[in-house]
Scaffold this motif. Structure first.
Motif, PDB file in Angstrom:
ATOM      1  N   ASP A 107       0.852  -1.184   0.000  1.00 24.28           N
ATOM      2  CA  ASP A 107       0.000   0.000   0.000  1.00 24.28           C
ATOM      3  C   ASP A 107       0.890   1.237   0.000  1.00 24.28           C
ATOM      4  O   ASP A 107       1.051   1.918   1.001  1.00 24.28           O
ATOM      5  N   ILE A 108       1.478   1.530  -1.149  1.00 20.84           N
ATOM      6  CA  ILE A 108       2.411   2.646  -1.266  1.00 20.84           C
ATOM      7  C   ILE A 108       1.623   3.948  -1.313  1.00 20.84           C
ATOM      8  O   ILE A 108       0.728   4.118  -2.126  1.00 20.84           O
ATOM      9  N   ARG A 109       1.967   4.855  -0.435  1.00 23.55           N
ATOM     10  CA  ARG A 109       1.248   6.127  -0.330  1.00 23.55           C
ATOM     11  C   ARG A 109       2.149   7.285  -0.778  1.00 23.55           C
ATOM     12  O   ARG A 109       3.344   7.316  -0.456  1.00 23.55           O
ATOM     13  N   PRO A 110       1.566   8.244  -1.504  1.00 24.92           N
ATOM     14  CA  PRO A 110       2.388   9.371  -1.976  1.00 24.92           C
ATOM     15  C   PRO A 110       2.919  10.241  -0.844  1.00 24.92           C
ATOM     16  O   PRO A 110       3.892  10.984  -1.033  1.00 24.92           O
ATOM     17  N   GLU A 111       2.290  10.166   0.335  1.00 20.85           N
ATOM     18  CA  GLU A 111       2.748  10.977   1.461  1.00 20.85           C
ATOM     19  C   GLU A 111       3.972  10.381   2.163  1.00 20.85           C
ATOM     20  O   GLU A 111       4.523  11.008   3.080  1.00 20.85           O
ATOM     21  N   THR A 112       4.396   9.191   1.761  1.00 27.83           N
ATOM     22  CA  THR A 112       5.522   8.527   2.406  1.00 27.83           C
ATOM     23  C   THR A 112       6.755   9.432   2.410  1.00 27.83           C
ATOM     24  O   THR A 112       7.148   9.968   1.376  1.00 27.83           O
ATOM     25  N   GLY A 113       7.349   9.600   3.573  1.00 30.18           N
ATOM     26  CA  GLY A 113       8.531  10.444   3.703  1.00 30.18           C
ATOM     27  C   GLY A 113       8.231  11.877   4.085  1.00 30.18           C
ATOM     28  O   GLY A 113       9.158  12.626   4.430  1.00 30.18           O
ATOM     29  N   ASP A 114       6.964  12.266   4.037  1.00 34.68           N
ATOM     30  CA  ASP A 114       6.618  13.616   4.498  1.00 34.68           C
ATOM     31  C   ASP A 114       6.908  13.731   5.996  1.00 34.68           C
ATOM     32  O   ASP A 114       6.661  12.788   6.759  1.00 34.68           O
ATOM     33  N   VAL A 115       7.405  14.875   6.418  1.00 29.84           N
ATOM     34  CA  VAL A 115       7.734  15.118   7.818  1.00 29.84           C
ATOM     35  C   VAL A 115       6.838  16.230   8.334  1.00 29.84           C
ATOM     36  O   VAL A 115       6.757  17.318   7.747  1.00 29.84           O
ATOM     37  N   LEU A 116       6.151  15.947   9.446  1.00 29.16           N
ATOM     38  CA  LEU A 116       5.265  16.922  10.080  1.00 29.16           C
ATOM     39  C   LEU A 116       5.914  17.401  11.370  1.00 29.16           C
ATOM     40  O   LEU A 116       6.583  16.631  12.067  1.00 29.16           O
TER      41      LEU A 116
END
Length: 336
Positions: free
Chosen positions: A319-328
């Motif tokens: 389930d690869i998500r485009p938000e992967t690697g985003d830092v909040l």
């Protein structure tokens, strides 16, 4: 893009990236960049590029940031670890036949590395800060199964190492100058370890006061560790699983800043999304919920720096998500 680990040191948060798996997405990545976020400059900095496929864990050893070389891109004669000193990063390529270096620790004035070699699961020991090594063979490969030393745990003055291989997990303890099998200690008294393929190890231990915290994680060869829960060892040396609320959840990560310990628990709430909840404790006995956020995918890792919280979003290959690697970032002023 998954951030496997985050570590705060010297006023920055560092991020471990890459993929050492032999299949997708992005199989056998590398060279891999080590990024840092500097809140004083409010920007991300590519601190160094290392000849490795993945940085899976950071350790602070003798006031320096150390990254074991999960899967160096060089030949197998030597293995790597990467160390950030006062003048910057250095690649230390001295580990004998270390195809994988999975964890490192300083113990009794020496440097120790949990490695996988062509022989099997091995611990390497150095008296000269990594210039030369003595090796301790723990368990051999038994093709088609491969044996690996994967993680350390230090508690009550004893050094433990967890290995995986044919037949499941196996724990060793340093006794005198050699390692011996340690089957009497049960670090996960409430977990069924009958599964021969997905085995439980103690992962990413941290010490705070008289307590040792560690994650329980399922670990299989060629795959990232899958966290399960958080345990504590107190002065009595009896492991205890920490419970966080009444709703089921996964303890993804934990960290320490000053005298405070923090735990990250994620829960999937359909259809609203993923919840990441942070718990805090000063005495390790009582944990209080601090705050929670809702995210489009689960939070894989987090860190605390100067009271501010940093979260890295993750995903899995199914389930690869485009938000992967985003830092909040959640400012501490908005929490306390």
């Amino acid at each position: 893009r998954n951030v496997w680990d985050m570590y705060a040191i010297d006023g920055r948060v560092y991020f471990g990236l890459g993929n050492s798996a032999n299949d997708g997405p992005a199989p056998n990545a590398g060279p891999v960049d080590i990024w840092a976020y500097d809140p004083r400059q409010s920007k991300f900095i590519k601190d160094v590029t290392v000849p490795d496929e993945q940085i899976a864990i950071f350790r602070e050893i003798r006031l320096q940031l150390v990254a074991p070389g999960t899967d160096p891109r060089d030949d197998w004669s030597l293995g790597n670890f990467y160390r950030r000193g006062f003048t910057g990063w250095e690649t230390v390529r001295t580990l004998p036949n270390a195809i994988h270096c999975n964890d490192m620790v300083a113990y009794r004035g020496r440097l120790w590395a949990a490695i996988a070699t062509e022989w099997g699961a091995v611990v390497a020991e150095s008296e000269d800060d990594g210039k030369t090594w003595r090796t301790h063979k723990l368990r051999p490969n038994e093709p088609p199964s491969w044996s690996r030393a994967v993680s350390f745990l230090v508690d009550a003055g004893r050094l433990y190492v967890f290995t995986i291989g044919k037949g499941g997990t196996h724990t060793f303890v340093l006794s005198g100058n050699e390692f011996r099998s340690e089957e009497e200690e049960d670090f996960f008294p409430d977990v069924d370890r009958a599964d021969r393929h997905a085995v439980m190890v103690a992962d990413r231990f941290r010490e705070i006061g008289h307590h040792t915290l560690y994650l329980s994680a399922l670990r299989t060869v060629g795959r990232p560790s899958v966290p399960d829960g958080l345990y504590v060892l107190g002065e009595a040396g009896i492991p205890k699983r920490i419970k966080f609320g009444d709703q089921p959840g996964v303890v993804r990560d934990m960290t320490i800043e000053g005298e405070m310990a923090y735990a990250l628990v994620t829960r999937l709430h359909k259809p609203t999304g993923n919840e990441a909840e942070v718990y805090a404790s000063r005495d390790i006995e009582e944990w209080r919920p601090l705050f929670s956020i809702v995210t489009p995918t689960f939070v894989r890792s987090f860190e605390v720096l100067n009271g501010d919280f940093y979260f890295a979003l993750g995903s899995v290959s199914s389930d690869i998500r485009p938000e992967t690697g985003d830092v909040l970032r959640v400012p501490g002023a908005a929490v306390h």
